[in-house]
Design a protein around this motif. Structure first.
Motif, mmCIF file in Angstrom:
data_model
loop_
_atom_site.group_PDB
_atom_site.id
_atom_site.type_symbol
_atom_site.label_atom_id
_atom_site.label_comp_id
_atom_site.label_asym_id
_atom_site.label_seq_id
_atom_site.Cartn_x
_atom_site.Cartn_y
_atom_site.Cartn_z
ATOM 1 N N LEU A 1 0.731 -1.218 -0.032
ATOM 2 C CA LEU A 1 -0.078 -0.179 0.125
ATOM 3 C C LEU A 1 0.753 1.183 0.059
ATOM 4 C CD1 LEU A 1 -2.924 -0.933 2.571
ATOM 5 C CD2 LEU A 1 -2.841 -1.018 0.018
ATOM 6 N N THR A 2 1.933 1.213 0.943
ATOM 7 C CA THR A 2 2.939 2.196 0.732
ATOM 8 C C THR A 2 3.356 2.533 -0.537
ATOM 9 O OG1 THR A 2 3.596 1.999 3.038
ATOM 10 C CG2 THR A 2 4.960 3.364 1.730
ATOM 11 N N LEU A 3 3.922 1.369 -1.364
ATOM 12 C CA LEU A 3 4.385 1.645 -2.546
ATOM 13 C C LEU A 3 3.419 2.220 -3.638
ATOM 14 C CD1 LEU A 3 6.479 -1.841 -2.379
ATOM 15 C CD2 LEU A 3 7.278 0.674 -1.802
ATOM 16 N N VAL A 4 2.204 1.834 -3.319
ATOM 17 C CA VAL A 4 1.233 2.494 -4.368
ATOM 18 C C VAL A 4 1.069 4.002 -4.294
ATOM 19 C CG1 VAL A 4 -1.304 2.224 -4.994
ATOM 20 C CG2 VAL A 4 -0.180 0.137 -4.390
ATOM 21 N N THR A 5 1.494 4.560 -3.223
ATOM 22 C CA THR A 5 1.322 6.036 -2.790
ATOM 23 C C THR A 5 1.612 6.881 -4.300
ATOM 24 O OG1 THR A 5 1.751 5.625 -0.620
ATOM 25 C CG2 THR A 5 1.986 8.116 -1.621
ATOM 26 N N PRO A 6 2.754 6.770 -4.948
ATOM 27 C CA PRO A 6 3.204 7.381 -6.039
ATOM 28 C C PRO A 6 1.941 7.205 -6.969
ATOM 29 C CG PRO A 6 5.140 6.539 -5.256
ATOM 30 C CD PRO A 6 3.724 5.757 -4.388
ATOM 31 N N LEU A 7 1.405 6.155 -7.298
ATOM 32 C CA LEU A 7 0.393 6.047 -8.437
ATOM 33 C C LEU A 7 -0.938 6.705 -7.810
ATOM 34 C CD1 LEU A 7 -0.666 4.583 -10.852
ATOM 35 C CD2 LEU A 7 -1.224 2.495 -9.405
ATOM 36 N N ALA A 8 -1.138 6.780 -6.438
ATOM 37 C CA ALA A 8 -2.277 7.415 -5.927
ATOM 38 C C ALA A 8 -2.118 8.790 -6.374
ATOM 39 C CB ALA A 8 -2.329 7.049 -4.554
ATOM 40 N N VAL B 1 -0.480 10.525 -8.607
ATOM 41 C CA VAL B 1 -0.503 10.693 -9.933
ATOM 42 C C VAL B 1 -1.985 10.558 -10.637
ATOM 43 C CG1 VAL B 1 -0.031 9.461 -12.263
ATOM 44 C CG2 VAL B 1 1.641 9.565 -10.749
ATOM 45 N N ILE B 2 -2.761 9.597 -9.892
ATOM 46 C CA ILE B 2 -4.213 9.601 -10.476
ATOM 47 C C ILE B 2 -4.916 10.633 -9.833
ATOM 48 C CG2 ILE B 2 -6.469 8.227 -9.988
ATOM 49 C CD1 ILE B 2 -4.730 5.824 -9.795
ATOM 50 N N ALA B 3 -4.701 11.280 -8.634
ATOM 51 C CA ALA B 3 -5.287 12.427 -7.852
ATOM 52 C C ALA B 3 -5.084 13.659 -8.831
ATOM 53 C CB ALA B 3 -4.833 12.373 -6.488
ATOM 54 N N ALA B 4 -3.940 13.710 -9.449
ATOM 55 C CA ALA B 4 -3.516 15.151 -10.091
ATOM 56 C C ALA B 4 -4.508 15.336 -11.185
ATOM 57 C CB ALA B 4 -2.089 15.104 -10.670
ATOM 58 N N TYR B 5 -5.136 14.114 -11.752
ATOM 59 C CA TYR B 5 -6.081 14.693 -12.997
ATOM 60 C C TYR B 5 -7.431 14.956 -12.618
ATOM 61 C CZ TYR B 5 -2.795 12.525 -16.214
ATOM 62 O OH TYR B 5 -1.498 12.448 -16.797
ATOM 63 N N PRO B 6 -8.241 14.545 -11.655
ATOM 64 C CA PRO B 6 -9.451 14.905 -10.940
ATOM 65 C C PRO B 6 -9.152 16.335 -10.438
ATOM 66 C CG PRO B 6 -8.672 13.201 -9.775
ATOM 67 C CD PRO B 6 -7.922 13.209 -10.912
ATOM 68 N N VAL B 7 -8.012 16.667 -9.714
ATOM 69 C CA VAL B 7 -7.885 18.016 -9.084
ATOM 70 C C VAL B 7 -7.652 19.053 -10.423
ATOM 71 C CG1 VAL B 7 -6.156 19.338 -7.954
ATOM 72 C CG2 VAL B 7 -6.848 17.045 -7.212
ATOM 73 N N THR B 8 -6.941 18.787 -11.324
ATOM 74 C CA THR B 8 -6.551 19.623 -12.147
ATOM 75 C C THR B 8 -8.079 19.906 -13.101
ATOM 76 O OG1 THR B 8 -4.415 19.026 -12.448
ATOM 77 C CG2 THR B 8 -5.213 20.365 -14.419
ATOM 78 N N ALA B 9 -8.779 18.789 -13.496
ATOM 79 C CA ALA B 9 -9.864 18.960 -14.218
ATOM 80 C C ALA B 9 -11.018 19.684 -13.456
ATOM 81 C CB ALA B 9 -10.320 17.419 -14.343
#
Length: 411
Positions: free
Chosen positions: A165-172, A174-182
């Protein structure tokens, strides 16, 4: 070409988008929107509460007025914040009050449509947008943080389960950047749709520009008249006196002497200078226009024209000064064009008043083909007429004839 707003940034390649500043700018924009929205809620509730409690005194009314005007401050702040994610600046729609003083400012602002649009945006921001901003920001920060610190708070799971789960943090992230910007881009688009100046604001500014141009034209005409008076009463009178003195001096010398010839030549030069000065005065602002009006001034201009001019001037009495000046110089410029460009043998000037508008026509029997873009003075003529809310129409087919038609309101 760099993206100009957050929505355009989403079209970048993922590698470029993720290393750009857009995700962070969007996060800062939404965080600020949430904070401003919540602060607005507390301030407005406070103002309304104080206004309700103190409604029997003047302070309560002041709080109500401050509530109505709160949108101005929020709108100004929002226009500045939008620069984080939208590089196209949003202009301030408010105009300058017509006079000094707090009361004048308040009454002027309360009558502006932009003030009420800003109040509407403030209401929407406090009731809806700030909550959505807070939700998006909280989700974008909470989910990656939960993954990052999973080994610390998940006690009943082995490390082999929580470490991934800790290693998935960078992917999370990256995914969060798109809805925030949108959402930041969509929110800015809504703010622009509400706060952008409307046609009524543009029309009001256009009216002010038109009035300013008219004031400049009036000031210019006043200066022309001053120059005309100075030349007429100063330099012209001195040249007349000089010519008379030279004539008297010629009487004192022997005829046929070298001194007599020099004095005669000097007197001729003085007469030429006087004639040129009178022509210059006529071009600056003819005295006959000030003293006797449009009809007499046009008659004098026609008498000095290089081609014969037929006159039909059905204008009685005096017209408003700006109308007389504009119409006169239209005739003068049009007759000058006839002499310079048309190869005409005759011209005609007609003027009449119909339905409160002065109609002036200048015709010639020349070769036609007049083109405003060739420096014939027609553009300057149109600008002069536009300053007094008039219109100009030109008909000049190849082979002629040429007609310049002008209409000026006389109210």
């Amino acid at each position: 070409m760099p993206a100009r707003n957050a929505l355009e940034a989403l079209a970048m390649r993922p590698t470029r988008f993720l290393v750009s500043s857009w995700p962070w700018r969007s996060l800062a924009y939404l965080t600020g929107g949430a904070l401003i929205g919540f602060a607005t809620i507390f301030v407005v509730i406070g103002l309304l509460t104080v206004g309700l409690v103190l409604s029997v005194v003047v302070v309560g009314l002041i709080c109500y007025v401050a509530t109505l005007l709160s949108g101005i401050a929020v709108g100004r702040l929002e226009r500045r914040r939008m620069r984080l994610i939208d590089h196209d600046p949003l202009p301030d729609p408010h105009r300058r009050p017509p006079g000094p003083g707090l009361r004048t400012w308040l009454m002027f602002r309360l009558r502006e449509q932009s003030t009420w649009r800003e109040l509407g945006y403030t209401t929407v921001s406090a009731l809806v947008l700030c909550w959505m901003d807070a939700t998006i920001v909280a989700a974008a920060l909470f989910i990656p943080t939960s993954f990052l610190f999973a080994p610390l708070y998940v006690d009943d799971r082995p490390l082999s389960v929580t470490l991934p789960l800790t290693l998935v943090t960078p992917l999370a992230l990256v995914i969060a950047a798109y809805p925030v910007t949108a959402w930041a881009g969509a929110r800015a688009a809504m703010a622009r749709a509400i706060l952008e100046p409307r046609s009524d604001d543009t029309d009001a500014k256009l009216v002010e520009v038109t009035r300013s141009r008219a004031r400049l034209v009036d000031a210019f005409e006043v200066e022309r008249r001053r120059i005309e008076r100075d030349l007429h009463d100063g330099a012209q009178q001195r040249l007349v006196a000089l010519s008379m003195q030279l004539g008297l001096a010629r009487l004192e010398v022997a005829p046929g002497s070298s001194a007599a010839a020099s004095l005669a030549a000097a007197q001729d030069l003085a007469r030429q200078a006087l004639a040129e000065l009178r022509e210059l005065i006529r071009g600056v602002h003819p005295k006959v226009l000030t003293d006797r009006g449009f009809t007499a001034a046009v008659g004098e201009a026609a008498g000095h024209a290089p081609v014969p001019v037929d006159l039909d001037l059905r204008v009685t009495g005096r017209l408003p000064d700006p109308v007389e000046v504009a119409a006169y110089f239209v005739v003068v410029e049009a007759l000058a064009n006839v002499a310079k460009h048309s190869a005409a043998t005759r011209a005609a000037v007609t003027a009449s008043i119909h339905d409160g508008r002065l109609h002036v026509d200048v015709r010639d029997d020349g070769r036609g083909g007049a083109d405003p873009g060739r420096g014939t003075g027609l553009i300057g003529l149109a600008d002069r007429i536009a300053a007094v809310d008039g219109t100009v129409a030109l008909s000049s087919p190849p082979g002629g004839p040429t007609l310049v038609h002008v209409e000026i309101p006389c109210g």
